[in-house]
Design an enzyme around this catalytic site. Sequence first.
Site, mmCIF file in Angstrom:
data_model
loop_
_atom_site.group_PDB
_atom_site.id
_atom_site.type_symbol
_atom_site.label_atom_id
_atom_site.label_comp_id
_atom_site.label_asym_id
_atom_site.label_seq_id
_atom_site.Cartn_x
_atom_site.Cartn_y
_atom_site.Cartn_z
ATOM 1 N N THR A 117 8.028 1.070 1.414
ATOM 2 C CA THR A 117 6.888 1.352 2.283
ATOM 3 C C THR A 117 5.594 1.395 1.488
ATOM 4 O OG1 THR A 117 5.874 3.031 3.717
ATOM 5 C CG2 THR A 117 7.362 3.823 2.025
ATOM 6 N N TYR A 141 8.268 11.370 2.662
ATOM 7 C CA TYR A 141 8.739 10.036 3.035
ATOM 8 C C TYR A 141 8.331 9.024 1.976
ATOM 9 C CZ TYR A 141 8.847 5.502 5.344
ATOM 10 O OH TYR A 141 9.056 4.183 5.625
#
Length: 327
Positions: A117, A141
């Site tokens: 990501t 995350y």
Amino acid sequence: MTNILVTGGAGYIGSHACKALAQAGYTPVTYDNLITGWQDAVKFGPFEQGDLLDRARLDEVFAKYKPAAVMHFAALSQVGEAMSEPGKYWTNNVTGSLSLIEAAVAAGCLNFVFSSTCATYGEHDNVVLDEDTPQEPLNAYGASKRAIEDILRDFQAAHELNHVIFRYFNVAGADPEGEVGEFHRPETHLVPLMLDAIDGKRDGLTVFGTDYDTPDGTCIRDYVHVCDLVDAHVLGLNWLEQGKGSRVFNLGTGSGFSVMEVIGHSKSVTNREVPYSIGPRRAGDCTKLVSGSIRAGDELGWTPKRSTLETMIGDAWRWHQNGNYEK
């Protein structure tokens, strides 16, 4: 046909990747615990239910299918939850991925495509991110994904685990043929939430913050069509098969859209108004996150052909009319 182990293959992106792999002549083997995925989304190859933390189950699946590569999508990915429950993200994403990586190496499966990501970069406003941008994640995350990248690098050095890492932001759209699409419970992504609001399936859309330093005050994000995204993953697999070695690629359009721009385009696609209200900012949200893909274009030959708002919203709206996995 060559087997490819697809973790998270019952999820949104993973199911589209399985279709792309099948179309490219591979057999995608879905490995998923179905916590956020749907068995009904597994349509293009065998399904094996299991958790990444279950090493014995992973060893069993590797022995059964002898995959030539792993395509790793399985992860928790909600920023708000990552802020409030970081331990959950470190356990599931990092420990689970380490278990998978060790199982792959033990089985002699040394080609690995990882869905990372651009959240690993943190907040770098008013720049187009590239692969050399410093990684300064703002939440568990992004931090967990960066840690997995570090693990892959170490296993490359120690065990010759060749890997391609893809970093990207928001994914939208659906399979144009309607075989698979985006379906989360609960739903957290802007486009399906917006379509639910238009369709009367929820009271309305909440816009989280209108006081950001952007032209209309709402956050800006780079959106990529899910089919463009999984095409890049197949190209990444081909890259490894050709022995080109480990590489990191950003995937983006190089330009972003604000929340209000997405809402505006949805009206032109659906011919319906979007009911929405204004809420406070969410913890962990950045102002503007935009990622380019010059390297992916130059080295992989990747072009995000479907990544316009009209196409992404149109494909998502078509799926939204009939698609779900609640059976």
